[in-house]
Each structure stands twice: as structure tokens, then as C-alpha cells.
Design an enzyme around this catalytic site. Sequence first.
Site, PDB file in Angstrom:
ATOM      1  N   ASP A 127      -9.696   2.809  -5.001  1.00 23.58           N
ATOM      2  CA  ASP A 127     -10.127   3.839  -5.947  1.00 23.58           C
ATOM      3  C   ASP A 127      -9.029   4.198  -6.937  1.00 23.58           C
ATOM      4  O   ASP A 127      -9.299   4.801  -7.984  1.00 23.58           O
ATOM      5  CB  ASP A 127     -10.555   5.104  -5.187  1.00 23.58           C
ATOM      6  N   TYR A 151       1.063   1.738  -8.257  1.00 23.44           N
ATOM      7  CA  TYR A 151       0.185   1.143  -7.250  1.00 23.44           C
ATOM      8  C   TYR A 151      -1.181   0.825  -7.846  1.00 23.44           C
ATOM      9  O   TYR A 151      -1.671  -0.303  -7.739  1.00 23.44           O
ATOM     10  CB  TYR A 151       0.040   2.090  -6.054  1.00 23.44           C
ATOM     11  N   THR A 188       0.800  -1.229   0.000  1.00 22.57           N
ATOM     12  CA  THR A 188       0.000   0.000   0.000  1.00 22.57           C
ATOM     13  C   THR A 188       0.832   1.278   0.000  1.00 22.57           C
ATOM     14  O   THR A 188       0.267   2.370   0.087  1.00 22.57           O
ATOM     15  CB  THR A 188      -0.936   0.030   1.219  1.00 22.57           C
ATOM     16  N   TRP A 245      -9.353   5.906   0.956  1.00 18.29           N
ATOM     17  CA  TRP A 245      -8.965   6.766   2.080  1.00 18.29           C
ATOM     18  C   TRP A 245      -9.160   6.071   3.429  1.00 18.29           C
ATOM     19  O   TRP A 245      -9.838   6.584   4.323  1.00 18.29           O
ATOM     20  CB  TRP A 245      -9.743   8.078   2.029  1.00 18.29           C
TER      21      TRP A 245
END
Length: 283
Positions: free
Chosen positions: A99, A122, A59, A147
Site C-alpha cells: 500500500d 521504501y 521491508t 499491514w
Amino acid sequence: MNGLLVFGRSGQVATELARLAPEAWFLGRDEVDLSDASNCAAAILAAQPTAIINAAAHTAVDRAESEPELAHAVNAEAPFVMARAAARLGVPFLHISTDYVFDGSGERPWQESDPTGPLGVYGASKLAGERGVARAGGQWAVLRTSWVFSAHGANFVKTMMRLGAEREELRVVADQNGGPTPAADIASACLTMISAMREDASRGGVYHFAGAPDTSWAGFAREIMDQAGLSCRVDDIASSDYPTPARRPGNSRLDCSAIARDFGIARPDWRAGLAKVVTELRT
């Protein structure tokens, strides 16, 4: 959730899954090397689970730009092999995505069927993971979220609270918009979905899930300061004023109507989730 296998142990969503489903079997990176996909398959076939959730990922968005091979191995190859092993066992597989698979254009919330167009390594690696999961066969679902925040790991809320206690003002990007999402709500959504998938083999597919209401990073930061009782002022800036190795999508809004329709999962109010996280961090 007897028989549930979760990839991930210390990440934000995995930590919350462990709170909600402590009886599940959690595999951390010290037990399974996600950069070697064969380890993932071996772990699944050895465990013989009745359902699998992949809550593990590479991440580090900016670092992915300089280590694309590792990002692809963890975010694309590993999920494909996991899903293929799940298909061999005939058990449902749920994979968490992002997203960042979209290019962030426009202002309309993204629907599951919209064209993808990741801006960096990513997002591209996560999109490849989605496609691998779908290609593997069997019963699968992909949950795209945005988020993510919690009281665990590295995230925007913890950073803002730390900096807000140290400084009188912060400059935060105001032209990127999306839905902050509590990791606890993502974990709950995952368990609801995987339970429904176990009961009905026809259920699955790609779904969006994000907190409401949509806001900007600057708006998110101001709410953090307010709830944390910090006097730090938040000034709006443009993304161009805060360059990063990886480009961020300007529009990360997600249309979450499908998951509400098919699973009865409503968008959570992230401000309520934030209140819980702030309380936890303070205690």
C-alpha cells in the site's frame, strides 16, 4: 505446486507459503543475494521452474531512508530481473507489493488504477519494482497488500503483545487507517493466483488484497490486547506525536473487489487470523 520457485524463506509470507506448499523450492538470502540482481536471474535459469513467486523484499521502512541504494536493489532491480528471466522461460511470475505505493490521502479505498505517489524510499522502491515487473514482459501479476502480520518475524502484533505484557498503557497512532492482513491469507491468495495463471496465460495484472474490516493502528492494538487477554490500555495519538524517519500513509485502505471478481478471493477477517496468531504465539 510442483515446479514452484519462491524467493524468500524466513519472511512472514514465505514462511506461510512453506506451510501451504512444502514441495516448492524456497530460496533464502543465504542462497541468493537479492542486492545483486544477476544472482536472481541465474537462480531462475538454473531451477527451470514452472512458476515463480517473489515473497522477498527490503521491508525495513525507516531504515530504507538511510540506505536507498540497497532498498532499490532489492525492491526494484531484483524483481525486474526475476520477471525478465520468468518471461524468457515463459512461466508466470507473481510479485508481492504494498500500500505504500500510494500517498495515503483521502479516505476512499485505493483502486488498482489510482495514481501512485509514494511518500518515502521504501514505497518508491516498491513502485519501481512493480513497474519493472510490468516492463519485463511475459505473464506477471503484482499483489499489493498491507499491514502484514503473523507469528513469525517482526511485526505489529508481536510488538504489541510484548509491550502489552510489560506496560499498563500504550500510545498508538489512530489517524492511519488500513486493513491488517494475515500472512497466511496472503500466502493462500498467492497460490490461488499463481495456479490460475498457470492454467490461463492471459491472467495477471495488478491486484489489491487486504484484511477486513479496515481499522486504525490503535484499533488494531486494542483488538490484540483483547484477544491476548492483556489489560494494557491503548490511548489514541496522532501521527505527529510519533515521528518516524519515513512518513506513513494516512489512508492505506485497499479496494479488493478486483481480486474477488477475477480470482474468487475474498477479503479475510483479520480478527479471525489474529486469533490463530495469538494462539500460535502462546503455544
